[in-house]
Write an enzyme that holds these catalytic residues in place. Structure first.
Site, PDB file in Angstrom:
ATOM      1  N   GLN A  50      -4.781  -5.164   6.894  1.00 41.72           N
ATOM      2  CA  GLN A  50      -5.740  -6.160   6.415  1.00 41.72           C
ATOM      3  C   GLN A  50      -5.738  -7.417   7.270  1.00 41.72           C
ATOM      4  O   GLN A  50      -6.785  -8.004   7.534  1.00 41.72           O
ATOM      5  CB  GLN A  50      -5.438  -6.535   4.954  1.00 41.72           C
ATOM      6  CG  GLN A  50      -5.623  -5.405   3.967  1.00 41.72           C
ATOM      7  CD  GLN A  50      -7.056  -4.918   3.861  1.00 41.72           C
ATOM      8  OE1 GLN A  50      -8.005  -5.664   4.060  1.00 41.72           O
ATOM      9  NE2 GLN A  50      -7.225  -3.644   3.544  1.00 41.72           N
ATOM     10  N   LYS A 106     -10.861  -0.708   9.913  1.00 41.65           N
ATOM     11  CA  LYS A 106     -10.964  -1.907   9.076  1.00 41.65           C
ATOM     12  C   LYS A 106     -11.339  -3.134   9.904  1.00 41.65           C
ATOM     13  O   LYS A 106     -11.529  -4.211   9.375  1.00 41.65           O
ATOM     14  CB  LYS A 106      -9.647  -2.133   8.336  1.00 41.65           C
ATOM     15  CG  LYS A 106      -9.431  -1.068   7.269  1.00 41.65           C
ATOM     16  CD  LYS A 106      -8.201  -1.282   6.435  1.00 41.65           C
ATOM     17  CE  LYS A 106      -8.128  -0.181   5.382  1.00 41.65           C
ATOM     18  NZ  LYS A 106      -6.844  -0.181   4.678  1.00 41.65           N
ATOM     19  N   CYS A 116      -4.639   2.176  -3.946  1.00 38.23           N
ATOM     20  CA  CYS A 116      -3.462   2.737  -3.268  1.00 38.23           C
ATOM     21  C   CYS A 116      -2.246   1.853  -3.452  1.00 38.23           C
ATOM     22  O   CYS A 116      -1.387   1.753  -2.567  1.00 38.23           O
ATOM     23  CB  CYS A 116      -3.706   2.952  -1.774  1.00 38.23           C
ATOM     24  SG  CYS A 116      -4.998   4.112  -1.417  1.00 38.23           S
ATOM     25  N   ASP A 132       2.782  -4.420   8.227  1.00 36.06           N
ATOM     26  CA  ASP A 132       1.579  -3.633   7.971  1.00 36.06           C
ATOM     27  C   ASP A 132       0.393  -4.592   8.135  1.00 36.06           C
ATOM     28  O   ASP A 132       0.147  -5.440   7.275  1.00 36.06           O
ATOM     29  CB  ASP A 132       1.652  -3.047   6.559  1.00 36.06           C
ATOM     30  CG  ASP A 132       0.341  -2.381   6.125  1.00 36.06           C
ATOM     31  OD1 ASP A 132      -0.676  -2.537   6.824  1.00 36.06           O
ATOM     32  OD2 ASP A 132       0.352  -1.722   5.080  1.00 36.06           O
ATOM     33  N   HIS A 161       0.873  -1.179   0.000  1.00 35.53           N
ATOM     34  CA  HIS A 161       0.000   0.000   0.000  1.00 35.53           C
ATOM     35  C   HIS A 161       0.909   1.228   0.000  1.00 35.53           C
ATOM     36  O   HIS A 161       2.004   1.184   0.568  1.00 35.53           O
ATOM     37  CB  HIS A 161      -0.844  -0.046   1.272  1.00 35.53           C
ATOM     38  CG  HIS A 161      -1.932   0.966   1.384  1.00 35.53           C
ATOM     39  ND1 HIS A 161      -1.693   2.286   1.681  1.00 35.53           N
ATOM     40  CD2 HIS A 161      -3.283   0.842   1.253  1.00 35.53           C
ATOM     41  CE1 HIS A 161      -2.864   2.925   1.738  1.00 35.53           C
ATOM     42  NE2 HIS A 161      -3.829   2.081   1.476  1.00 35.53           N
TER      43      HIS A 161
HETATM   44  C1  LIG Z   1      -5.891   0.538   4.490  1.00 32.76           C
HETATM   45  C2  LIG Z   1      -4.486   0.111   4.440  1.00 32.76           C
HETATM   46  C3  LIG Z   1      -3.447   0.941   4.869  1.00 32.76           C
HETATM   47  C4  LIG Z   1      -3.684   2.352   5.350  1.00 32.76           C
HETATM   48  O1  LIG Z   1      -4.533   2.369   6.448  1.00 32.76           O
HETATM   49  P1  LIG Z   1      -5.154   3.766   6.942  1.00 32.76           P
HETATM   50  O2  LIG Z   1      -6.250   3.333   7.859  1.00 32.76           O
HETATM   51  O3  LIG Z   1      -5.650   4.471   5.720  1.00 32.76           O
HETATM   52  O4  LIG Z   1      -4.068   4.499   7.627  1.00 32.76           O
HETATM   53  C5  LIG Z   1      -2.168   0.457   4.818  1.00 32.76           C
HETATM   54  N1  LIG Z   1      -1.905  -0.786   4.384  1.00 32.76           N
HETATM   55  C6  LIG Z   1      -2.868  -1.624   3.974  1.00 32.76           C
HETATM   56  C7  LIG Z   1      -2.512  -2.995   3.535  1.00 32.76           C
HETATM   57  C8  LIG Z   1      -4.201  -1.204   3.977  1.00 32.76           C
HETATM   58  O5  LIG Z   1      -5.156  -2.030   3.575  1.00 32.76           O
END
Ligand SMILES: *Cc1c(COP(=O)(O)O)cnc(C)c1O
Length: 414
Positions: free
Chosen positions: A211, A234, A372, A208, A131
């Site tokens: 997800q 999320k 993104c 990260d 992302h």
């Molecule tokens: C949504 C997402 C982000 C960013 O998260 P934010 O809530 O917009 O800060 C980063 N990495 C992954 C894999 C995402 O799905």
């Protein structure tokens, strides 16, 4: 507060759907079919109630007040921290830093640990399916420090090529920052392997978890990652809140991120003594209300059970994959052996955005575009995809409606 019935073994999806008031609304005269969960999930009534209860019952600034409201708000805020700690299996509460979300968590690491530990010639490794929020902070840091950003390539199934990763690793590698699950393709990355291999060359690892936190059971101690970032919104929680986990031994040595109230112990014009963990990284009045409601979201997930959620989502993924593949000229992008409930696809000669608009006319919310992850789309030589991503409240019937909607759209656009 609405006390929902406990959910035993098999998932009672109809009962779960009733907890989400938004699922009752109509879009363009049709029942909403919400398949954009990888962008943000919908919120159960318990989360909405927690937010209302906070603002109507005990809104106050936290940590410094001695009056009743301040004490109640502080206790609720800190209970969220404990629940978040349990949720990802962290060792101690000091390792849970509240942020605005995944993006801020990653930037916090880049601006503190990164500035302190990355020097000219050092290398940072990310992957080809990141992302933008796990690309750009490292680009900024590398530019500032004259360090080098390396990228683990992906194969045509959207899986990381681990042999290449092994080749990239060296004593120059200081950090490996990878997504646990790709938001664009659904690929579940072998992070355990990546973490162990990175540690073998002395590098730190940031995961990260934006997800993975909603689809997989997370145990940061078992993973042994150094940092793990995720977002409340999320995981069925409010926007504007996230968690950065960091190993205590590392957090203790990092400089602060932002300066201000809350992050200090003592301030004179000559010198400031920083507060202890985790407050050292939480400057200013935090997002108290949403953080309090975040606990209700984690309680919701815990009540249903990650295992049960995953089993249901895997069923949806499998069904949707086989149904979608029956549509002529439809190609699924991202066919990794290990996948979370995200399906990206393209249809020959039809622009994803046109499909998205026609689906919306049927009340079906999907995402179209680059998600993104522009460099990832470049790898597949496509401008974007249509992405359907599933959550605990989605049903087989909704997938049938998606497929029917697509067939209808194709007829109109062909
Ligand atoms: C949504 C997402 C982000 C960013 O998260 P934010 O809530 O917009 O800060 C980063 N990495 C992954 C894999 C995402 O799905």
């Amino acid at each position: 507060m609405i006390q929902a019935a406990p959910i035993s073994k098999g998932l009672n999806v109809e009962a779960i759907r009733k907890e989400f008031p938004i699922l009752e609304r109509l879009v363009k005269g049709k029942p909403l079919i919400y398949l954009d969960n990888a962008a943000t999930s919908q919120k159960p009534q318990s989360v909405i109630d927690a937010l209302t209860e906070y603002y109507s019952g005990y809104n106050a600034n936290i940590h410094r007040g001695i009056h009743t409201l301040a004490e109640e708000a502080t206790a609720a805020f800190e209970r969220s921290r404990d629940t978040a700690r349990d949720f990802i299996g962290a060792n101690v509460r000091e390792e849970i830093i509240f942020t605005r979300g995944t993006t801020e968590g990653i930037n916090l690491v880049a601006y503190t640990w990164g500035r302190q530990n990355i020097h000219a010639g050092d290398e940072i490794i990310i992957s080809g399916l990141e992302h933008h929020s796990n690309i750009v902070p490292w680009q900024i840091l590398c530019e500032e420090k004259k360090a080098v950003l390396k990228v683990i390539p992906i194969n045509d199934k959207g899986e990381l090529v681990l042999e290449k990763f092994d080749e990239l690793l060296s004593s120059k590698t200081k950090l490996v920052a990878v997504a646990h699950v790709s938001n664009a393709l659904g690929t579940i990355n072998p992070v355990k392997y990546i973490i162990d291999a990175a540690h073998n060359v002395g590098a730190k690892v940031l995961i990260d978890g934006a997800q993975s936190s909603v689809h997989l059971d997370i145990d940061v101690q078992d993973l042994d990652c150094d940092f793990f970032a995720f977002s409340s919104h999320k995981v069925y929680g409010p926007t504007g809140v996230g968690v950065l986990y960091g190993k205590k031994s590392i957090l203790e040595l990092m400089p602060p991120f932002q300066g201000g109230g809350e992050m200090i112990k003592e301030v004179t014009f000559e010198k400031t003594i920083y507060n202890e963990l985790p407050y050292k990284y939480e400057a200013g009045t935090p997002n108290i209300g949403d953080t309090v409601a975040f606990k209700a979201a984690l309680d919701f997930v815990n009540r249903i059970g990650k295992e049960n959620i995953k089993r249901h989502e895997d069923e949806l993924l499998e069904y949707a994959t086989s149904e979608l593949l029956q549509i002529p000229d439809l190609k699924i992008i991202g066919t990794s052996a290990e996948k979370a409930s995200v399906i990206s696809f393209v249809i020959d000669r039809i622009h994803p955005q046109d499909l998205g608009i026609l689906l919306d006319n049927n009340g079906i919310a999907v995402r179209t575009g680059h998600h993104c992850a522009q460099p990832l789309m470049d790898t597949f030589c496509i401008p974007g995809t249509v992405r359907a991503s599933f959550a605990v409240y989605n049903t087989i019937h909704e997938i049938d409606e998606l497929v029917a909607g697509l067939r209808k759209a194709i007829k109109m656009l062909a």
